[in-house]
Enzyme design. Sequence first.
Site, PDB file in Angstrom:
ATOM      1  N   MET A 126     -23.887 -22.598  25.454  1.00  0.00           N
ATOM      2  CA  MET A 126     -24.575 -23.869  25.241  1.00  0.00           C
ATOM      3  C   MET A 126     -24.021 -24.595  24.024  1.00  0.00           C
ATOM      4  O   MET A 126     -23.683 -25.765  24.089  1.00  0.00           O
ATOM      5  CB  MET A 126     -26.087 -23.630  25.059  1.00  0.00           C
ATOM      6  CG  MET A 126     -26.831 -23.330  26.328  1.00  0.00           C
ATOM      7  SD  MET A 126     -28.634 -23.331  26.088  1.00  0.00           S
ATOM      8  CE  MET A 126     -28.891 -21.671  25.500  1.00  0.00           C
ATOM      9  N   ALA A 131     -22.880 -29.884  18.798  1.00  0.00           N
ATOM     10  CA  ALA A 131     -24.199 -29.820  19.444  1.00  0.00           C
ATOM     11  C   ALA A 131     -24.734 -28.402  19.358  1.00  0.00           C
ATOM     12  O   ALA A 131     -24.159 -27.483  19.941  1.00  0.00           O
ATOM     13  CB  ALA A 131     -24.110 -30.255  20.906  1.00  0.00           C
ATOM     14  N   SER A 133     -28.884 -26.987  18.542  1.00  0.00           N
ATOM     15  CA  SER A 133     -30.186 -26.921  19.197  1.00  0.00           C
ATOM     16  C   SER A 133     -30.469 -28.147  20.069  1.00  0.00           C
ATOM     17  O   SER A 133     -31.316 -28.091  20.951  1.00  0.00           O
ATOM     18  CB  SER A 133     -31.287 -26.792  18.131  1.00  0.00           C
ATOM     19  OG  SER A 133     -31.150 -25.586  17.413  1.00  0.00           O
ATOM     20  N   PHE A 157     -19.703 -20.338  18.691  1.00  0.00           N
ATOM     21  CA  PHE A 157     -20.768 -19.386  18.347  1.00  0.00           C
ATOM     22  C   PHE A 157     -21.299 -18.671  19.600  1.00  0.00           C
ATOM     23  O   PHE A 157     -22.503 -18.415  19.706  1.00  0.00           O
ATOM     24  CB  PHE A 157     -21.930 -20.085  17.628  1.00  0.00           C
ATOM     25  CG  PHE A 157     -21.542 -20.926  16.459  1.00  0.00           C
ATOM     26  CD1 PHE A 157     -20.529 -20.527  15.590  1.00  0.00           C
ATOM     27  CD2 PHE A 157     -22.178 -22.130  16.213  1.00  0.00           C
ATOM     28  CE1 PHE A 157     -20.159 -21.309  14.496  1.00  0.00           C
ATOM     29  CE2 PHE A 157     -21.828 -22.924  15.124  1.00  0.00           C
ATOM     30  CZ  PHE A 157     -20.816 -22.518  14.277  1.00  0.00           C
ATOM     31  N   GLU A 243     -36.353 -15.966  25.931  1.00  0.00           N
ATOM     32  CA  GLU A 243     -35.328 -15.763  24.907  1.00  0.00           C
ATOM     33  C   GLU A 243     -35.955 -15.754  23.521  1.00  0.00           C
ATOM     34  O   GLU A 243     -35.642 -14.894  22.684  1.00  0.00           O
ATOM     35  CB  GLU A 243     -34.276 -16.868  24.991  1.00  0.00           C
ATOM     36  CG  GLU A 243     -33.231 -16.797  23.892  1.00  0.00           C
ATOM     37  CD  GLU A 243     -32.171 -17.882  24.000  1.00  0.00           C
ATOM     38  OE1 GLU A 243     -31.387 -18.036  23.039  1.00  0.00           O
ATOM     39  OE2 GLU A 243     -32.119 -18.572  25.030  1.00  0.00           O
ATOM     40  N   ARG A 269     -37.771   6.479  -6.062  1.00  0.00           N
ATOM     41  CA  ARG A 269     -37.006   5.915  -7.170  1.00  0.00           C
ATOM     42  C   ARG A 269     -37.889   5.771  -8.411  1.00  0.00           C
ATOM     43  O   ARG A 269     -39.021   5.277  -8.328  1.00  0.00           O
ATOM     44  CB  ARG A 269     -36.459   4.540  -6.773  1.00  0.00           C
ATOM     45  CG  ARG A 269     -35.691   3.824  -7.861  1.00  0.00           C
ATOM     46  CD  ARG A 269     -34.343   4.447  -8.088  1.00  0.00           C
ATOM     47  NE  ARG A 269     -33.544   3.644  -9.019  1.00  0.00           N
ATOM     48  CZ  ARG A 269     -32.375   4.006  -9.497  1.00  0.00           C
ATOM     49  NH1 ARG A 269     -31.870   5.180  -9.123  1.00  0.00           N
ATOM     50  NH2 ARG A 269     -31.709   3.223 -10.329  1.00  0.00           N
ATOM     51  N   GLN A 280     -47.887  -1.846 -10.479  1.00  0.00           N
ATOM     52  CA  GLN A 280     -48.796  -2.702  -9.715  1.00  0.00           C
ATOM     53  C   GLN A 280     -48.051  -3.782  -8.938  1.00  0.00           C
ATOM     54  O   GLN A 280     -48.393  -4.074  -7.786  1.00  0.00           O
ATOM     55  CB  GLN A 280     -49.813  -3.355 -10.650  1.00  0.00           C
ATOM     56  CG  GLN A 280     -50.873  -4.169  -9.902  1.00  0.00           C
ATOM     57  CD  GLN A 280     -51.776  -4.935 -10.842  1.00  0.00           C
ATOM     58  OE1 GLN A 280     -51.315  -5.823 -11.556  1.00  0.00           O
ATOM     59  NE2 GLN A 280     -53.058  -4.580 -10.861  1.00  0.00           N
TER      60      GLN A 280
END
Length: 380
Positions: A126, A131, A133, A157, A243, A269, A280
């Site tokens: 897509m 372009a 979202s 991507f 999705e 630790r 605290q």
Amino acid sequence: MQRELFTAEHQAFRETVRTFLAKEVLPHHARWEQAGVVDREAWLAAGRQGLLGLAVAEEYGGGGTGDFRYPVVLAEEFTRAGASGLAIGLHNDIVGPYLTSLGTEAQKRRWLPGFCSGETIGAIAMTEPGAGSDLQGIRTTATDQGDHWLLNGAKTFISNGILADLVIVVARTTPEGGAKGLSLLVVERGTPGFERGRNLDKIGQKAQDTAELFFTDVRVPKENLLGTENGAFGHLMANLPQERLAIAVAAIAAAEHLLELTRTYVKEREAFGRPLAALQHVRFEIAEMATECAVTRTFVDRCVTEHNRAGLDAVHASMAKWWATELQKRVADRCLQLHGGYGYMTEYPIARAFTDGRIQTIYGGTTEIMKEIIGRALLS
């Protein structure tokens, strides 16, 4: 609180997934991160184990179940293992529904057996350089040439972009602007004019191949149109809630896992002669994160239940996606801080989770887009 989402069958499936991860994924994941891509054998192993095509009918080699709780188990276990390379969730939960809900009988028989065996890896294209979202900005075009479409454009991507054998491409099939003239075309590996660019260098999820894709006068057969011509926008809107829910599921699982790692760390630790857990501030940080995770877990599990009833709408899926992913981002940051310098070292799971999870608020629709969807629905 005791989760009431799963049955004994789901828990047995969870053990199967854990065994698969221990045997087929975790021993190789560091090497995959160096290579920027997983071995195809891992996909074939997932197919043999029955982890691919869970919702695909048995006649095509799938699991034959539409129960989304099984993908939830997969997502949770892969997330907790830090196994971001093998993108089974993308394959099953994002690409799969387009093939099963829109495919013709001939298309299903052609593509689904390999999809379930791991021989045919799926991707959806897509996003473009200009372009993201906003689907209205798509510039990739497919021109009707009678017996085929002529596809031209570029995508970027694209997860599974290097390995994918089957890419569902969103293309403009009418010259008009807006989102109404988009169609879904399936482009197969080896088609002339279809080329892959770089395997992109990301800050996280290093083992998961993410690529640029280029289409130059690609002849796509008419029988590779998925769904209705110019109907892609509706098809995409119908599938995006699942999705986004899948991303939310992984997000809350990641947040819970990071919290558990940090609880263990601060108890072991020491600083100023006593455990970090005795401070605290640390106790307050843990208390806040645990409460946020508990509330988010309840909502996401409810969304899974609603989705199994076919009752999850775009608004609640968007709520789950933006809230859970932003929580994951906050928890990762705060847990890394509590680890101090060790949290910045890549050999610690907290550091890898910090970079791996950063994409969660971006892909599948950014947080800002999720808020826009919710706001429009509530104020229209």
